[in-house]
Write a protein that holds these residues in place. Structure first.
Motif, PDB file in Angstrom:
ATOM      1  N   TYR A 101     130.142  -9.027  45.098  1.00  0.00           N
ATOM      2  CA  TYR A 101     131.475  -9.137  44.431  1.00  0.00           C
ATOM      3  C   TYR A 101     131.768 -10.235  43.755  1.00  0.00           C
ATOM      4  CZ  TYR A 101     132.988  -5.323  47.785  1.00  0.00           C
ATOM      5  OH  TYR A 101     133.153  -4.150  48.416  1.00  0.00           O
ATOM      6  N   ARG A 102     132.426  -9.917  42.482  1.00  0.00           N
ATOM      7  CA  ARG A 102     132.816 -11.120  41.833  1.00  0.00           C
ATOM      8  C   ARG A 102     134.187 -11.580  42.341  1.00  0.00           C
ATOM      9  NH1 ARG A 102     133.937 -10.033  35.767  1.00  0.00           N
ATOM     10  NH2 ARG A 102     131.806  -9.838  35.699  1.00  0.00           N
ATOM     11  N   HIS A 103     133.959 -12.419  43.510  1.00  0.00           N
ATOM     12  CA  HIS A 103     134.794 -12.879  44.414  1.00  0.00           C
ATOM     13  C   HIS A 103     134.356 -14.377  44.874  1.00  0.00           C
ATOM     14  CE1 HIS A 103     137.846 -13.732  47.453  1.00  0.00           C
ATOM     15  NE2 HIS A 103     138.463 -12.830  47.037  1.00  0.00           N
ATOM     16  N   PRO A 104     135.232 -15.311  44.750  1.00  0.00           N
ATOM     17  CA  PRO A 104     134.854 -16.708  45.376  1.00  0.00           C
ATOM     18  C   PRO A 104     134.339 -16.765  46.649  1.00  0.00           C
ATOM     19  CG  PRO A 104     137.168 -16.772  44.686  1.00  0.00           C
ATOM     20  CD  PRO A 104     136.635 -15.436  44.113  1.00  0.00           C
ATOM     21  N   GLY A 105     135.049 -15.794  47.309  1.00  0.00           N
ATOM     22  CA  GLY A 105     134.619 -15.858  48.737  1.00  0.00           C
ATOM     23  C   GLY A 105     133.440 -15.029  49.230  1.00  0.00           C
ATOM     24  N   ASP A 106     132.893 -14.360  48.633  1.00  0.00           N
ATOM     25  CA  ASP A 106     131.401 -13.440  48.899  1.00  0.00           C
ATOM     26  C   ASP A 106     130.518 -14.314  49.261  1.00  0.00           C
ATOM     27  OD1 ASP A 106     129.732 -11.498  49.250  1.00  0.00           O
ATOM     28  OD2 ASP A 106     130.072 -10.665  47.376  1.00  0.00           O
ATOM     29  N   PRO A 107     129.976 -14.480  50.370  1.00  0.00           N
ATOM     30  CA  PRO A 107     128.917 -15.281  50.925  1.00  0.00           C
ATOM     31  C   PRO A 107     127.722 -14.851  50.561  1.00  0.00           C
ATOM     32  CG  PRO A 107     129.797 -13.971  52.624  1.00  0.00           C
ATOM     33  CD  PRO A 107     130.571 -13.596  51.601  1.00  0.00           C
ATOM     34  N   ASN A 108     127.476 -13.418  50.027  1.00  0.00           N
ATOM     35  CA  ASN A 108     126.190 -12.838  49.786  1.00  0.00           C
ATOM     36  C   ASN A 108     125.324 -13.692  48.550  1.00  0.00           C
ATOM     37  OD1 ASN A 108     124.019 -11.081  49.335  1.00  0.00           O
ATOM     38  ND2 ASN A 108     125.459  -9.339  48.714  1.00  0.00           N
ATOM     39  N   PRO A 109     124.208 -14.011  48.919  1.00  0.00           N
ATOM     40  CA  PRO A 109     123.562 -14.864  47.936  1.00  0.00           C
ATOM     41  C   PRO A 109     123.188 -13.984  46.885  1.00  0.00           C
ATOM     42  CG  PRO A 109     122.375 -14.509  49.801  1.00  0.00           C
ATOM     43  CD  PRO A 109     123.712 -13.852  50.092  1.00  0.00           C
ATOM     44  N   GLY A 138     125.675  -1.912  45.310  1.00  0.00           N
ATOM     45  CA  GLY A 138     124.549  -1.988  46.187  1.00  0.00           C
ATOM     46  C   GLY A 138     125.220  -2.209  47.754  1.00  0.00           C
ATOM     47  N   ALA A 139     124.161  -2.101  48.799  1.00  0.00           N
ATOM     48  CA  ALA A 139     124.814  -2.268  50.168  1.00  0.00           C
ATOM     49  C   ALA A 139     124.820  -4.027  50.327  1.00  0.00           C
ATOM     50  CB  ALA A 139     123.804  -1.661  51.013  1.00  0.00           C
ATOM     51  N   TYR A 140     125.604  -4.313  51.395  1.00  0.00           N
ATOM     52  CA  TYR A 140     125.800  -5.702  51.190  1.00  0.00           C
ATOM     53  C   TYR A 140     125.870  -6.065  53.005  1.00  0.00           C
ATOM     54  CZ  TYR A 140     130.829  -4.988  51.223  1.00  0.00           C
ATOM     55  OH  TYR A 140     132.050  -4.851  51.148  1.00  0.00           O
ATOM     56  N   PRO A 141     125.493  -7.108  53.429  1.00  0.00           N
ATOM     57  CA  PRO A 141     125.574  -7.504  54.956  1.00  0.00           C
ATOM     58  C   PRO A 141     127.151  -8.047  55.185  1.00  0.00           C
ATOM     59  CG  PRO A 141     124.302  -9.522  53.698  1.00  0.00           C
ATOM     60  CD  PRO A 141     124.749  -8.154  52.631  1.00  0.00           C
ATOM     61  N   ALA A 142     127.777  -7.237  56.002  1.00  0.00           N
ATOM     62  CA  ALA A 142     129.184  -7.523  56.395  1.00  0.00           C
ATOM     63  C   ALA A 142     128.938  -8.805  57.459  1.00  0.00           C
ATOM     64  CB  ALA A 142     130.057  -6.403  56.869  1.00  0.00           C
ATOM     65  N   SER A 143     128.033  -8.717  58.377  1.00  0.00           N
ATOM     66  CA  SER A 143     127.596  -9.728  59.319  1.00  0.00           C
ATOM     67  C   SER A 143     126.170  -9.461  59.559  1.00  0.00           C
ATOM     68  CB  SER A 143     128.483  -9.348  60.739  1.00  0.00           C
ATOM     69  OG  SER A 143     127.916  -8.121  61.228  1.00  0.00           O
ATOM     70  N   LYS A 144     125.807 -10.262  60.695  1.00  0.00           N
ATOM     71  CA  LYS A 144     124.204 -10.187  60.852  1.00  0.00           C
ATOM     72  C   LYS A 144     123.772  -8.904  61.179  1.00  0.00           C
ATOM     73  CE  LYS A 144     121.324 -12.786  63.821  1.00  0.00           C
ATOM     74  NZ  LYS A 144     121.533 -13.379  65.093  1.00  0.00           N
ATOM     75  N   ASN A 145     124.324  -8.010  61.610  1.00  0.00           N
ATOM     76  CA  ASN A 145     124.112  -6.933  62.344  1.00  0.00           C
ATOM     77  C   ASN A 145     124.493  -5.605  61.801  1.00  0.00           C
ATOM     78  OD1 ASN A 145     122.374  -7.866  64.187  1.00  0.00           O
ATOM     79  ND2 ASN A 145     123.883  -8.005  65.610  1.00  0.00           N
ATOM     80  N   TRP A 146     125.263  -5.827  60.465  1.00  0.00           N
ATOM     81  CA  TRP A 146     126.002  -4.945  59.847  1.00  0.00           C
ATOM     82  C   TRP A 146     125.928  -4.914  58.367  1.00  0.00           C
ATOM     83  CZ3 TRP A 146     132.070  -5.215  59.656  1.00  0.00           C
ATOM     84  CH2 TRP A 146     132.560  -3.750  59.223  1.00  0.00           C
ATOM     85  N   MET A 147     125.202  -3.604  57.874  1.00  0.00           N
ATOM     86  CA  MET A 147     125.112  -3.762  56.411  1.00  0.00           C
ATOM     87  C   MET A 147     126.149  -2.566  56.071  1.00  0.00           C
ATOM     88  SD  MET A 147     122.967  -4.976  54.795  1.00  0.00           S
ATOM     89  CE  MET A 147     122.390  -4.459  53.185  1.00  0.00           C
ATOM     90  N   ARG A 148     127.003  -3.111  55.170  1.00  0.00           N
ATOM     91  CA  ARG A 148     127.912  -1.975  54.474  1.00  0.00           C
ATOM     92  C   ARG A 148     127.224  -0.927  53.875  1.00  0.00           C
ATOM     93  NH1 ARG A 148     133.142  -1.452  53.917  1.00  0.00           N
ATOM     94  NH2 ARG A 148     132.593   0.013  54.937  1.00  0.00           N
TER      95      ARG A 148
END
Ligand SMILES: [Fe+2]
Length: 219
Positions: A101-109, A138-148
């Motif tokens: 996401y184009r969001h400053p809080g998105d931790p996805n590298p 794209g799919a993205y990780p919401a947590s360690k065990n959860w891909m959105r």
């Protein structure tokens, strides 16, 4: 339901599913189920941008277009009687093709795409219809065990109706099965949150998805 509305629904291929779900679950005959709400999530856009038009694959002033698979998302906003709602505000935001996401809080590298608009606001036309040209998120990780799974966030508003915030999913996505949000929904609700893929009109045409949104009237 008026015959015009019925014909349009048939054209969208949605009448039988939506009405039969309703008929099975409610005593209010000939009404549609409202689109189920879903959480706004943490990435609602916070950075102002001028270009929020229907084409998210092209940012004004940029020569290049967004990376990824370009798609069309079309649909209608209607009331529970199947009548179109013109001039409804339809707002979407989503991750780019790499899941960022184009969001400053998105931790996805995953990388940002400077040519992906990410956010759009349109009004429905007199038939309650809207369309967006965008990329398959794209799919993205919401947590360690959860891909959105791939999804598009929607906010829909129209005076006299309850505001709706929800998420639209794509058919035939394996990640839909185990998504912690989507799997919490009843099967009948899930059906209303997954867009329908339309046959392309020509081999070179973009993949097209249809999504019907039903708003609840305010009492
Ligand atoms: Fe999301």
């Amino acid at each position: 339901m008026k015959s015009l509305a019925r014909r349009k629904l048939l054209r969208l291929g949605l009448l039988s599913g939506v009405v039969s779900i309703f008929a099975a679950t409610s005593g209010l005959a000939k009404a549609l189920l409202p689109t189920p709400p879903e959480t706004e999530g943490p990435f609602y856009p916070v950075t102002p941008q001028d270009d929020k038009d229907f084409d998210l694959t092209q940012v004004t002033g940029h020569k290049d277009v967004a990376q990824g698979k370009h798609i069309m998302v079309t649909g209608r906003v209607m009331d529970m009687r199947g009548q179109p709602i013109p001039q409804a505000t339809v707002e979407i935001w989503q991750a780019n093709a790499k899941g960022r996401y184009r969001h400053p809080g998105d931790p996805n590298p995953a990388p940002l795409d400077p040519n992906f608009q990410g956010w759009a606001i349109v009004l429905t036309d007199k038939h309650g219809e809207f369309r967006f040209k965008t990329v398959m998120p794209g799919a993205y990780p919401a947590s360690k065990n959860w891909m959105r799974p791939p999804h598009i966030h929607f906010k829909v508003a129209k005076e006299g109706y309850a505001n709706l915030t929800t998420q639209m999913y794509f058919p035939n996505e394996a990640l839909n099965e185990n998504d912690l949000l989507l799997s919490e929904k009843k099967p009948s609700e899930r059906l209303l949150m997954i867009a329908r893929k339309k046959e392309p009109s020509a081999p070179e045409a973009l993949d097209m998805y249809e999504y019907v949104i039903v708003l609840e009237q305010k009492p």
